[in-house]
Design a protein around this motif. Structure first.
Motif, PDB file in Angstrom:
ATOM      1  N   TYR A 190      17.368  -6.052  31.510  1.00 23.70           N
ATOM      2  CA  TYR A 190      16.071  -6.389  30.919  1.00 23.70           C
ATOM      3  C   TYR A 190      15.313  -7.376  31.807  1.00 23.70           C
ATOM      4  O   TYR A 190      14.116  -7.204  32.069  1.00 23.70           O
ATOM      5  CB  TYR A 190      16.272  -6.985  29.527  1.00 23.70           C
ATOM      6  CG  TYR A 190      14.994  -7.498  28.894  1.00 23.70           C
ATOM      7  CD1 TYR A 190      14.108  -6.623  28.267  1.00 23.70           C
ATOM      8  CD2 TYR A 190      14.663  -8.853  28.932  1.00 23.70           C
ATOM      9  CE1 TYR A 190      12.939  -7.089  27.691  1.00 23.70           C
ATOM     10  CE2 TYR A 190      13.502  -9.330  28.368  1.00 23.70           C
ATOM     11  CZ  TYR A 190      12.640  -8.441  27.740  1.00 23.70           C
ATOM     12  OH  TYR A 190      11.470  -8.903  27.180  1.00 23.70           O
ATOM     13  N   GLN A 204      13.330   1.559  29.635  1.00 25.72           N
ATOM     14  CA  GLN A 204      14.088   1.841  28.420  1.00 25.72           C
ATOM     15  C   GLN A 204      15.411   2.535  28.735  1.00 25.72           C
ATOM     16  O   GLN A 204      16.467   2.172  28.207  1.00 25.72           O
ATOM     17  CB  GLN A 204      13.242   2.691  27.474  1.00 25.72           C
ATOM     18  CG  GLN A 204      12.010   1.971  26.948  1.00 25.72           C
ATOM     19  CD  GLN A 204      11.070   2.901  26.199  1.00 25.72           C
ATOM     20  OE1 GLN A 204      10.887   4.056  26.600  1.00 25.72           O
ATOM     21  NE2 GLN A 204      10.477   2.408  25.134  1.00 25.72           N
ATOM     22  N   VAL A 254      14.645  -1.248  22.471  1.00 24.43           N
ATOM     23  CA  VAL A 254      13.937  -0.719  23.642  1.00 24.43           C
ATOM     24  C   VAL A 254      12.662   0.025  23.265  1.00 24.43           C
ATOM     25  O   VAL A 254      11.742   0.147  24.070  1.00 24.43           O
ATOM     26  CB  VAL A 254      14.846   0.219  24.484  1.00 24.43           C
ATOM     27  CG1 VAL A 254      16.042  -0.529  25.006  1.00 24.43           C
ATOM     28  CG2 VAL A 254      15.256   1.457  23.713  1.00 24.43           C
ATOM     29  N   LEU A 257       9.595  -2.356  23.561  1.00 19.37           N
ATOM     30  CA  LEU A 257       9.286  -3.063  24.805  1.00 19.37           C
ATOM     31  C   LEU A 257       7.792  -3.065  25.071  1.00 19.37           C
ATOM     32  O   LEU A 257       7.090  -2.090  24.798  1.00 19.37           O
ATOM     33  CB  LEU A 257      10.023  -2.377  25.979  1.00 19.37           C
ATOM     34  CG  LEU A 257      11.527  -2.657  26.092  1.00 19.37           C
ATOM     35  CD1 LEU A 257      12.109  -1.859  27.256  1.00 19.37           C
ATOM     36  CD2 LEU A 257      11.805  -4.140  26.287  1.00 19.37           C
TER      37      LEU A 257
END
Length: 257
Positions: A190, A204, A254, A257
């Protein structure tokens, strides 16, 4: 829900195969010699052919050239995890005879049997190129650095004992692999991709792939080189089972995001 069911299917497949292998061994179908022969066939014949077929069948030369720069994210992530594994192994007092296996399982993930169906179910066929980019990096590093680390563990006697098995399941080294696979790996990935000028889908996919359970090849390689294959099998099974909880959480995260 589709993605969760796909991940559950991948998890179940691996656990069933592990249980079947143990049951057949307990019934005397396989002895130590036959297990080593199977390990050699898998690692030295089947897997090299599978890797060549996968790369040639999934990529064109143009696609490969376009995606190669993206390898820097999984490679850098695994390099950081590799460095971190030295400190974690020392902090958890992992026995020296098992440190190579521990480090290998700490930074390599199951990108195909679980990672591929999860990403395909969640994002569709458009995620396949990014899944395979991570797979290329993960597989290459496992069969070079990972195998070398396992090989360094040397020759260890392998036998099964329920009391010893339960001790391994709840041992600090196994919990350390859990920290590496499900906590450090996605957090590091990340941090690497969150501000990078790359497609959101790639971010992702890479985060999900980084947090997959331990590679199913680890016990096979451990058996081939005389390392602690029972410990590797237990770790693969435990992290695969625990991924049933982790994967849905990560899938939710995810998507925001």
């Amino acid at each position: 829900m589709t993605a969760f069911l796909s991940s559950l299917g991948g998890v179940s497949e691996i656990l069933i195969l592990v249980a079947l292998g143990y049951a057949l061994t307990a019934r005397g179908w396989f002895d130590d010699r036959s297990s080593r022969i199977i390990a050699k066939v898998v690692t030295q014949v089947a897997l090299p052919a599978y890797m060549v077929e996968t790369i040639c069948g999934r990529f064109t030369a143009r696609e490969l050239a376009r995606l190669l720069p993206d390898l820097r994210f999984p490679v850098l992530s695994m390099a950081i995890l590799f460095g971190l594994s030295f400190g974690v192994a020392k902090a958890l007092a992992v026995p020296r005879a098992r440190r190579g296996l521990f480090k290998s399982m700490f930074f390599n993930s199951n990108t195909v049997f679980i990672g591929l169906p999860v990403n395909m179910a969640l994002f569709g066929p458009k995620s396949l190129p990014y899944v395979l980019v991570y797979y290329m990096a993960n597989t290459t590093i496992f069969w070079t650095v990972g195998v070398y680390l396992i090989q360094k563990d040397g020759q260890q006697a392998a036998y099964f004992d329920w009391r010893q098995t339960l001790g391994k399941v709840f041992s600090p080294p196994l919990l350390g692999v859990f920290s590496g696979r499900f906590l450090f790996a996605p957090l590091i990935m990340y941090a690497l991709v969150v501000f990078a000028p790359v497609p959101l889908l790639m971010k992702q996919v890479f985060i999900l792939q980084s947090a997959m359970p331990v590679m199913t090849n680890a016990p096979v390689v451990a058996k081939l080189y005389g390392a602690d294959s029972s410990n590797a099998a237990i770790t693969v099974s435990a992290t695969t089972l625990f991924s049933i909880v982790v994967i849905p959480i990560l899938m939710t995260l995810v998507q925001h995001l």
